[in-house]
Design an enzyme around this catalytic site. Sequence first.
Site, mmCIF file in Angstrom:
data_model
loop_
_atom_site.group_PDB
_atom_site.id
_atom_site.type_symbol
_atom_site.label_atom_id
_atom_site.label_comp_id
_atom_site.label_asym_id
_atom_site.label_seq_id
_atom_site.Cartn_x
_atom_site.Cartn_y
_atom_site.Cartn_z
ATOM 1 N N ARG A 25 0.756 -1.146 -0.102
ATOM 2 C CA ARG A 25 -0.144 0.095 0.074
ATOM 3 C C ARG A 25 0.901 1.397 0.167
ATOM 4 O O ARG A 25 2.107 1.085 0.141
ATOM 5 C CB ARG A 25 -0.930 -0.003 1.254
ATOM 6 C CG ARG A 25 -1.942 -1.005 1.219
ATOM 7 C CD ARG A 25 -2.635 -1.021 2.331
ATOM 8 N NE ARG A 25 -2.025 -1.471 3.648
ATOM 9 C CZ ARG A 25 -2.311 -1.867 4.752
ATOM 10 N NH1 ARG A 25 -3.694 -1.527 5.025
ATOM 11 N NH2 ARG A 25 -1.554 -2.251 5.936
ATOM 12 N N LYS B 198 1.451 2.206 7.320
ATOM 13 C CA LYS B 198 1.811 1.467 8.560
ATOM 14 C C LYS B 198 2.810 2.404 9.356
ATOM 15 O O LYS B 198 3.477 3.089 8.931
ATOM 16 C CB LYS B 198 2.524 0.307 8.219
ATOM 17 C CG LYS B 198 1.576 -0.842 7.414
ATOM 18 C CD LYS B 198 0.367 -1.065 8.098
ATOM 19 C CE LYS B 198 0.722 -2.044 9.759
ATOM 20 N NZ LYS B 198 -0.443 -2.028 10.600
ATOM 21 N N TYR C 158 -1.063 4.773 10.474
ATOM 22 C CA TYR C 158 -1.549 3.518 11.542
ATOM 23 C C TYR C 158 -0.336 3.464 12.452
ATOM 24 O O TYR C 158 0.892 3.403 11.965
ATOM 25 C CB TYR C 158 -1.850 2.312 11.021
ATOM 26 C CG TYR C 158 -3.241 2.191 10.135
ATOM 27 C CD1 TYR C 158 -4.292 2.325 11.224
ATOM 28 C CD2 TYR C 158 -3.260 2.036 9.139
ATOM 29 C CE1 TYR C 158 -5.504 2.161 10.448
ATOM 30 C CE2 TYR C 158 -4.509 1.833 8.184
ATOM 31 C CZ TYR C 158 -5.408 2.128 8.967
ATOM 32 O OH TYR C 158 -7.043 2.223 8.399
ATOM 33 N N HIS D 100 -0.738 2.036 16.238
ATOM 34 C CA HIS D 100 -1.001 0.552 17.222
ATOM 35 C C HIS D 100 0.040 0.960 18.553
ATOM 36 O O HIS D 100 0.738 -0.283 18.540
ATOM 37 C CB HIS D 100 -0.829 -0.650 16.427
ATOM 38 C CG HIS D 100 -2.058 -0.859 15.251
ATOM 39 N ND1 HIS D 100 -3.373 -0.720 15.740
ATOM 40 C CD2 HIS D 100 -2.117 -0.781 13.898
ATOM 41 C CE1 HIS D 100 -4.154 -0.919 14.458
ATOM 42 N NE2 HIS D 100 -3.103 -0.835 13.580
ATOM 43 N N GLU E 132 -5.859 4.677 13.472
ATOM 44 C CA GLU E 132 -6.915 3.816 14.258
ATOM 45 C C GLU E 132 -7.680 4.482 15.437
ATOM 46 O O GLU E 132 -8.702 3.828 16.112
ATOM 47 C CB GLU E 132 -6.284 2.676 14.490
ATOM 48 C CG GLU E 132 -5.289 2.879 15.708
ATOM 49 C CD GLU E 132 -3.803 3.302 15.384
ATOM 50 O OE1 GLU E 132 -3.008 3.156 16.305
ATOM 51 O OE2 GLU E 132 -3.726 3.446 14.347
ATOM 52 N N ASP F 8 -2.112 -6.580 15.444
ATOM 53 C CA ASP F 8 -1.426 -5.642 15.461
ATOM 54 C C ASP F 8 -1.799 -4.930 16.907
ATOM 55 O O ASP F 8 -1.081 -3.816 17.403
ATOM 56 C CB ASP F 8 -1.818 -4.615 14.269
ATOM 57 C CG ASP F 8 -3.357 -4.361 14.032
ATOM 58 O OD1 ASP F 8 -3.971 -4.930 15.102
ATOM 59 O OD2 ASP F 8 -3.330 -3.819 12.999
#
Length: 361
Positions: free
Chosen positions: A15, A74, A93, A95, A117, A269
């Site tokens: 991505r 990510k 993101y 996490h 998120e 994750d």
Amino acid sequence: MEIGVPKETKDQEFRVGLTPSSVKLLTQNNHVVFVETGAGMGAGFSDRDYLAAGAKIVDSAAIAWDRELVVKVKEPLKNEYQYIQAGQLLFTYLHLAADRALTECLVKSGVTAIAYETVEFDDGRLPLLTPMSIIAGRLSVQFGARYLEKQQGGRGVLLGGIPGVRPGRVVILGGGVVGTEAAKIAVGMGARVQIIDINVERLAYLETLFGSRVELLYSSPAQIEAVVPEADLLIGAVLVVGKKAPILVNRNLVKQMYPGSVIVDVAVDQGGCVETLRPTSHTNPIYIEEEVVHFAVPNMPGAVPWTSTQALNNSTLPYVLKLANFGLNALSKDAALAKGLNIKNYQIIHPAVQEVFPDLA
């Protein structure tokens, strides 16, 4: 504003943070976008596509990172920590609850880090997590069905069965977006599906979607202990915003599952909800423990980057545009975006992350 789009470095993460159409809108708003060469190739976007959209193509990650706003997919990996700067905006993101090293790095760097998120509406919806949750939920059954094949290490069960032979049993822990989408695919394949959730109102809503095609069960330790050993495919779909997922399935319960059954945990994750779980990768997606196949790839939507990149950009672009137009002032203009703030001024801001790392807060 200068915006950087580095190439993703996570294993087989194809991505990209911005599509050419997103870049075009940003450049039309007088922003300058620097895209690392090859960043979009895995998702089907060439450097030429980005140039046509008005981007500047740069030769290295360091140049792409050296911008006021960095947009990724990510979380930064250790090889990228060196690029993170004080005063910079990072939008991706994160996490953090499952990654102390990254949390420490971001706090020490002075970066302002906003996590996709944890961007949250007043009603609890997570607009930037939802599109990837939809994709991950659907993929969880797709991958699960594959690894149930004997040649892949599974017990050789066809989820849909055939006349005269029972269908496979799919147990889904969590009836949120991931669990709902997993159930849609599993039902479509003809599997016997059970969803376990602690929210009675959510179970009532799911009944309006599935009727009698899905067995809807209230979550309790006894209920989980009753159904998990009978599962051919167990899907973890538990989310607690900003926190590690609770362990719902302990090792002893995994031992009671059929040899060759499969566990797919979409919440890996955030730590995952199965005790025997540890993160894997697209290159090495599975391992066998207690005779059960474990699939625990944290970036599952990276398997379908053409679809997932566009789906993600459809949701993130309005927020990227606000950050580009207003900088940190965008947080005071958008309450949902403000809830996405995890790190600022060398401090942890998000309450859930503070709770996980009180010594860093």
